[in-house]
Motif scaffolding. Sequence first.
Motif, mmCIF file in Angstrom:
data_model
loop_
_atom_site.group_PDB
_atom_site.id
_atom_site.type_symbol
_atom_site.label_atom_id
_atom_site.label_comp_id
_atom_site.label_asym_id
_atom_site.label_seq_id
_atom_site.Cartn_x
_atom_site.Cartn_y
_atom_site.Cartn_z
ATOM 1 N N ARG A 405 0.933 -1.121 0.011
ATOM 2 C CA ARG A 405 0.049 0.054 0.103
ATOM 3 C C ARG A 405 0.725 1.262 -0.102
ATOM 4 O O ARG A 405 0.743 2.335 0.578
ATOM 5 C CB ARG A 405 -1.059 0.145 1.119
ATOM 6 C CG ARG A 405 -1.767 -1.132 1.120
ATOM 7 C CD ARG A 405 -2.865 -1.282 2.337
ATOM 8 N NE ARG A 405 -3.739 -2.307 2.347
ATOM 9 C CZ ARG A 405 -4.561 -2.635 2.920
ATOM 10 N NH1 ARG A 405 -4.879 -1.840 4.006
ATOM 11 N NH2 ARG A 405 -5.477 -3.771 3.056
ATOM 12 N N HIS A 406 1.788 1.072 -0.858
ATOM 13 C CA HIS A 406 2.976 2.261 -1.043
ATOM 14 C C HIS A 406 3.717 2.591 0.228
ATOM 15 O O HIS A 406 3.902 4.018 0.669
ATOM 16 C CB HIS A 406 2.166 3.551 -1.535
ATOM 17 C CG HIS A 406 1.509 3.117 -3.120
ATOM 18 N ND1 HIS A 406 2.738 3.371 -4.337
ATOM 19 C CD2 HIS A 406 0.675 2.718 -3.797
ATOM 20 C CE1 HIS A 406 1.725 2.997 -5.332
ATOM 21 N NE2 HIS A 406 0.712 2.605 -4.903
ATOM 22 N N ASN A 407 3.618 1.783 1.109
ATOM 23 C CA ASN A 407 4.421 2.227 2.425
ATOM 24 C C ASN A 407 5.993 1.813 1.954
ATOM 25 O O ASN A 407 6.449 0.649 1.611
ATOM 26 C CB ASN A 407 4.399 1.297 3.559
ATOM 27 C CG ASN A 407 5.028 1.503 4.843
ATOM 28 O OD1 ASN A 407 6.209 1.436 4.628
ATOM 29 N ND2 ASN A 407 4.355 1.471 5.861
ATOM 30 N N VAL A 408 6.805 2.945 1.693
ATOM 31 C CA VAL A 408 8.004 2.561 0.996
ATOM 32 C C VAL A 408 8.972 1.841 1.853
ATOM 33 O O VAL A 408 9.826 0.848 1.349
ATOM 34 C CB VAL A 408 8.810 4.011 0.664
ATOM 35 C CG1 VAL A 408 10.126 4.025 0.319
ATOM 36 C CG2 VAL A 408 7.885 4.871 -0.280
ATOM 37 N N SER A 409 8.922 2.058 3.164
ATOM 38 C CA SER A 409 9.771 1.174 4.083
ATOM 39 C C SER A 409 9.469 -0.247 3.918
ATOM 40 O O SER A 409 10.537 -0.883 4.029
ATOM 41 C CB SER A 409 9.788 1.656 5.546
ATOM 42 O OG SER A 409 10.000 3.231 5.855
ATOM 43 N N HIS A 410 8.390 -0.407 3.961
ATOM 44 C CA HIS A 410 7.701 -1.859 3.832
ATOM 45 C C HIS A 410 8.378 -2.515 2.555
ATOM 46 O O HIS A 410 8.805 -3.592 2.424
ATOM 47 C CB HIS A 410 6.588 -2.190 4.248
ATOM 48 C CG HIS A 410 6.080 -2.069 5.715
ATOM 49 N ND1 HIS A 410 4.662 -1.913 6.208
ATOM 50 C CD2 HIS A 410 6.815 -1.616 6.768
ATOM 51 C CE1 HIS A 410 4.798 -1.772 7.431
ATOM 52 N NE2 HIS A 410 5.912 -1.706 7.775
ATOM 53 N N ALA A 411 8.166 -1.861 1.716
ATOM 54 C CA ALA A 411 8.331 -2.263 0.212
ATOM 55 C C ALA A 411 10.105 -2.541 -0.152
ATOM 56 O O ALA A 411 10.234 -3.446 -0.601
ATOM 57 C CB ALA A 411 7.785 -1.252 -0.946
ATOM 58 N N ALA A 412 10.865 -1.539 0.462
ATOM 59 C CA ALA A 412 12.018 -1.600 0.532
ATOM 60 C C ALA A 412 12.701 -3.068 1.182
ATOM 61 O O ALA A 412 13.461 -3.601 0.640
ATOM 62 C CB ALA A 412 12.949 -0.194 1.242
ATOM 63 N N ALA A 413 12.025 -2.921 2.354
ATOM 64 C CA ALA A 413 12.506 -4.427 3.012
ATOM 65 C C ALA A 413 12.243 -5.528 2.238
ATOM 66 O O ALA A 413 12.702 -6.658 2.398
ATOM 67 C CB ALA A 413 11.770 -4.282 4.474
ATOM 68 N N ALA A 414 10.812 -5.887 1.719
ATOM 69 C CA ALA A 414 10.406 -6.823 0.894
ATOM 70 C C ALA A 414 11.458 -7.149 -0.151
ATOM 71 O O ALA A 414 11.634 -8.095 -0.862
ATOM 72 C CB ALA A 414 9.072 -6.614 0.475
ATOM 73 N N LEU A 415 11.830 -5.921 -0.931
ATOM 74 C CA LEU A 415 12.719 -5.980 -1.829
ATOM 75 C C LEU A 415 14.351 -6.319 -1.704
ATOM 76 O O LEU A 415 15.031 -6.421 -2.545
ATOM 77 C CB LEU A 415 12.527 -4.753 -2.926
ATOM 78 C CG LEU A 415 11.261 -4.818 -3.755
ATOM 79 C CD1 LEU A 415 10.849 -3.253 -4.323
ATOM 80 C CD2 LEU A 415 11.129 -5.686 -4.824
ATOM 81 N N GLY A 416 14.610 -6.103 -0.437
ATOM 82 C CA GLY A 416 16.075 -6.274 -0.136
ATOM 83 C C GLY A 416 16.750 -4.962 -0.231
ATOM 84 O O GLY A 416 17.860 -5.256 -0.493
ATOM 85 N N LEU A 417 16.026 -3.966 -0.637
ATOM 86 C CA LEU A 417 16.593 -2.535 -0.640
ATOM 87 C C LEU A 417 16.483 -1.690 0.615
ATOM 88 O O LEU A 417 15.773 -1.670 1.495
ATOM 89 C CB LEU A 417 15.964 -2.000 -2.048
ATOM 90 C CG LEU A 417 16.213 -2.774 -3.248
ATOM 91 C CD1 LEU A 417 15.329 -1.867 -4.273
ATOM 92 C CD2 LEU A 417 17.503 -2.709 -3.821
ATOM 93 N N SER A 418 17.521 -0.574 0.568
ATOM 94 C CA SER A 418 17.410 0.646 1.512
ATOM 95 C C SER A 418 16.461 1.380 1.147
ATOM 96 O O SER A 418 15.899 1.427 -0.261
ATOM 97 C CB SER A 418 18.659 1.204 1.844
ATOM 98 O OG SER A 418 18.936 1.724 0.691
ATOM 99 N N ARG A 419 15.743 2.106 1.870
ATOM 100 C CA ARG A 419 14.729 3.229 1.516
ATOM 101 C C ARG A 419 15.219 4.135 0.315
ATOM 102 O O ARG A 419 14.635 4.405 -0.415
ATOM 103 C CB ARG A 419 14.644 3.939 2.775
ATOM 104 C CG ARG A 419 13.264 3.382 3.639
ATOM 105 C CD ARG A 419 13.247 4.368 4.844
ATOM 106 N NE ARG A 419 12.766 5.568 4.576
ATOM 107 C CZ ARG A 419 11.627 6.017 4.472
ATOM 108 N NH1 ARG A 419 10.369 5.127 4.469
ATOM 109 N NH2 ARG A 419 11.528 7.314 4.286
#
Length: 431
Positions: A405-419
């Motif tokens: 839901r466009h939560n950048v922190s959660h999406a970054a964690a799922a993709l294995g990336l930093s914010r």
Amino acid sequence: MSGQTVRDRTGEYASSDHTILLIDDNPEVARAISLAFDCEGYGLDSASTPEEAFSMLARRRYDAILLDLNFTRGQTSGAEGFATLARIMADDPSAAVVVITAHSGIRIAVAAMQAGALDFVIKPWRNADLIARVTAAIAKRERTRAGAATTPAVPVATGSAAGTGLQRLLGDSPPMVVLRDLIRRSAPLAAGVLISGPSGAGRSLIAAMLHQGSPHADSTETVVDVRDPAGWERIERATGTLVLRHPDFLDDVAQERLASSIPARARPIGIVDDCRPLIARLRARLGTIELAAPPLDQRGDDALLLARHFARDIAARHGRAAPPFTASAEAMILSTRWPDEVRGLQQAVERAVLLDDTGVIDAAALAPRLVQAVAAVTPPAAAPLGVSLEDSERVMIEAALRHHRHNVSHAAAALGLSRQALYRRMERYGL
């Protein structure tokens, strides 16, 4: 512990022919129960979630199922277990289910028996009592099946050969819940059924489920591709379930002939891409009931559930541990429109599992089939592989953002990336 099968000290299955499936998220409970059944010579497989359990039930048939009623910490209502029990009994009304409950949950256990379970065991249990109850449930199930086999009017879902699973449609999306219910209600009837939907979406599996839930389940269905003239002679001789593939490819004259050739003693099931090309007479004969196999891209998170099932199944068949999917692979699975639907996803996962030498499946392992599909339809002047990789990365980022839901922190964690890294890629792709 998940998926473990009890074996004796020689590494072979112990002397009992019975194999039990335990569905319980507590590894200590699983270890204790496996030891108890090991001592008595039973095989035991263990699933820690309902999703894993249904995957295992699709691979083989178990003599009994031990079912815990709660899978989430803090939950005591039994709602999760009741939902799992309802699905098990809908798929196989003769399943021998014994529920596991805490001492304070006797009322819930009684309700579970009213919903189809044969018995219940109270924690903490005595091993002798546990084994006796499971053994009695198996014996009761075998008596019930033997009695039903002598009464042809009662439909019994005998399924496939011993040791293999019943035909099952996996998926928790609303379209699949509705479809499974329609199959359950339609299977015992004599009415014709017309199954439509894209190739690879599970149309043949639906036909097999209709057959295994019918009064003719103890006989082999007759399957004819009506595009092949050599198969037509089998249509008029058919009894029981008659599966007719691709009647929508026939011209009007051939369809009239087909409608006249279907014997009254056979229950016809038609498999078509589209119902509209059928003439009225044939559609009426085949389609008293019409079922539609939904495309995979209309089934939400079912794609990931199916991918995990395929990985477990393929790994088990090849004697390997099932590798997990990385976040990038999960995002690709959920966002890709797979060529050949579920069948295409299965082929991609099988290739990834067989070629895996890292212990995980990432997006790159799933991509080769997609790259080939793009190459097949792309003019020679199009940009080469680099563009496809960029497109894949964008798709994965979009899927992760949408999923979280466009939560950048959660999406970054799922993709294995930093914010910061995710923000840079979002800016690059205009997201």
